[in-house]
Design a protein around this motif. Structure first.
Motif, PDB file in Angstrom:
ATOM      1  N   ASN A  61     -35.584 -38.673   1.170  1.00  0.00           N
ATOM      2  CA  ASN A  61     -36.318 -37.488   1.617  1.00  0.00           C
ATOM      3  C   ASN A  61     -35.773 -37.074   2.981  1.00  0.00           C
ATOM      4  O   ASN A  61     -35.930 -37.802   3.965  1.00  0.00           O
ATOM      5  N   SER A  62     -35.135 -35.922   3.044  1.00  0.00           N
ATOM      6  CA  SER A  62     -34.475 -35.483   4.277  1.00  0.00           C
ATOM      7  C   SER A  62     -35.455 -35.041   5.351  1.00  0.00           C
ATOM      8  O   SER A  62     -35.065 -34.902   6.514  1.00  0.00           O
ATOM      9  N   ASP A  63     -36.718 -34.823   4.988  1.00  0.00           N
ATOM     10  CA  ASP A  63     -37.727 -34.490   5.995  1.00  0.00           C
ATOM     11  C   ASP A  63     -38.251 -35.743   6.691  1.00  0.00           C
ATOM     12  O   ASP A  63     -38.717 -35.676   7.838  1.00  0.00           O
ATOM     13  N   GLU A 106     -30.247 -38.609   8.638  1.00  0.00           N
ATOM     14  CA  GLU A 106     -29.060 -39.049   7.915  1.00  0.00           C
ATOM     15  C   GLU A 106     -28.683 -40.473   8.301  1.00  0.00           C
ATOM     16  O   GLU A 106     -28.237 -41.261   7.466  1.00  0.00           O
ATOM     17  N   GLN A 148     -36.961 -28.501  -1.732  1.00  0.00           N
ATOM     18  CA  GLN A 148     -36.844 -29.907  -2.119  1.00  0.00           C
ATOM     19  C   GLN A 148     -36.088 -30.672  -1.033  1.00  0.00           C
ATOM     20  O   GLN A 148     -34.876 -30.545  -0.921  1.00  0.00           O
ATOM     21  N   PRO A 149     -36.798 -31.451  -0.223  1.00  0.00           N
ATOM     22  CA  PRO A 149     -36.145 -32.186   0.875  1.00  0.00           C
ATOM     23  C   PRO A 149     -35.402 -33.419   0.383  1.00  0.00           C
ATOM     24  O   PRO A 149     -35.781 -34.558   0.661  1.00  0.00           O
ATOM     25  N   LEU A 150     -34.321 -33.187  -0.371  1.00  0.00           N
ATOM     26  CA  LEU A 150     -33.554 -34.293  -0.935  1.00  0.00           C
ATOM     27  C   LEU A 150     -32.188 -34.397  -0.285  1.00  0.00           C
ATOM     28  O   LEU A 150     -31.534 -33.386  -0.026  1.00  0.00           O
ATOM     29  N   ARG A 151     -31.765 -35.607  -0.058  1.00  0.00           N
ATOM     30  CA  ARG A 151     -30.415 -35.872   0.446  1.00  0.00           C
ATOM     31  C   ARG A 151     -29.750 -36.865  -0.505  1.00  0.00           C
ATOM     32  O   ARG A 151     -30.266 -37.941  -0.751  1.00  0.00           O
ATOM     33  N   TYR A 152     -28.592 -36.468  -1.035  1.00  0.00           N
ATOM     34  CA  TYR A 152     -27.838 -37.348  -1.923  1.00  0.00           C
ATOM     35  C   TYR A 152     -26.634 -37.891  -1.166  1.00  0.00           C
ATOM     36  O   TYR A 152     -25.887 -37.133  -0.554  1.00  0.00           O
ATOM     37  N   PRO A 185     -28.334 -28.842  -0.966  1.00  0.00           N
ATOM     38  CA  PRO A 185     -29.794 -28.795  -0.851  1.00  0.00           C
ATOM     39  C   PRO A 185     -30.396 -27.714  -1.748  1.00  0.00           C
ATOM     40  O   PRO A 185     -29.823 -26.647  -1.943  1.00  0.00           O
TER      41      PRO A 185
END
Length: 217
Positions: free
Chosen positions: A25-27, A31, A119-123, A115
């Motif tokens: 969750n990028s929120d 990183e 959707q606060p997603l980081r892959y 992004p």
């Protein structure tokens, strides 16, 4: 086209490149805080914070855990379960749990490189771990009702324009992956590893039974 993404006789061909990486969750995590290698998920900060699809219910997730245990051994499963991960039915539920903030990270999940609004997603791919990737393949049946339409569809999927707007990796060598990623062959992944794993059904079921001793479905 990467040679690993097609049959030698062109019985099938890969349209899309997919992979299970680490999703967070990028929120809620910067990183620098986001876990990358499987060992990162054992940090105390991730106790009660991990969502993962049930590896005993799906071959793909099972193989992702197979790669982890090949590197870290079965002791890793003991340590991982001590983190009290949320074991869910499938990857979609794991991603939903991460997006909602109920959990902050997922060990083996599918998510887009770029992004998605809302959707606060980081892959990310692991630093050193081998991770799972595979081609979404397509074939035209010999007795297809509309072979010309099928050929047109596959040809469209393989155009530069279509491959350039993909979810993750393209299967064409001459198309740059989105999000500043390198070509799939630059990463620690076996493009046909999952396929080879599935061919030995006895080994697949042996490993599934072994993982069930750690993960209660």
């Amino acid at each position: 086209m990467f040679s690993q993404y097609r049959d030698s006789d062109y019985a099938y061909i890969g349209l899309l490149g997919r992979s299970f990486g680490r999703v967070s969750n990028s929120d809620l995590l910067t990183e620098a805080e986001a876990p990358r290698d499987a060992s990162d998920f054992l940090a105390s900060a991730f106790r009660d914070k991990i969502a993962v699809p049930d590896p005993t219910s799906e071959d793909a997730i099972l193989f992702a855990f197979y790669l982890v245990t090949q590197k870290y051994g079965l002791r890793y499963m003991e340590q991982f379960m001590e983190q009290n991960p949320l074991i869910v039915a499938n990857g979609g539920v794991a991603i939903a749990s991460t997006v909602s903030g109920r959990r902050t990270a997922s060990l083996s999940s599918l998510a887009p490189f770029l992004p998605v609004p809302g959707q606060p997603l980081r892959y990310v791919v692991p630093r050193t771990d081998q991770f799972m990737s595979w081609p979404q393949t397509a074939a035209i049946f010999r007795k297809a009702s509309h072979p010309a339409a099928a050929k047109l569809y596959i040809a469209w999927q393989l155009t530069v324009e279509r491959q350039s707007t993909g979810f993750q990796w393209p299967t064409r060598r001459d198309v740059t992956p989105p999000g500043g990623r390198q070509r799939i062959t630059e990463y620690n992944t076996s493009l046909n590893g999952f396929r080879e794993f599935l061919r030995d059904r006895e080994e697949v079921e042996r490993f599934r039974a072994l993982i069930k001793t750690f993960v209660a479905p």
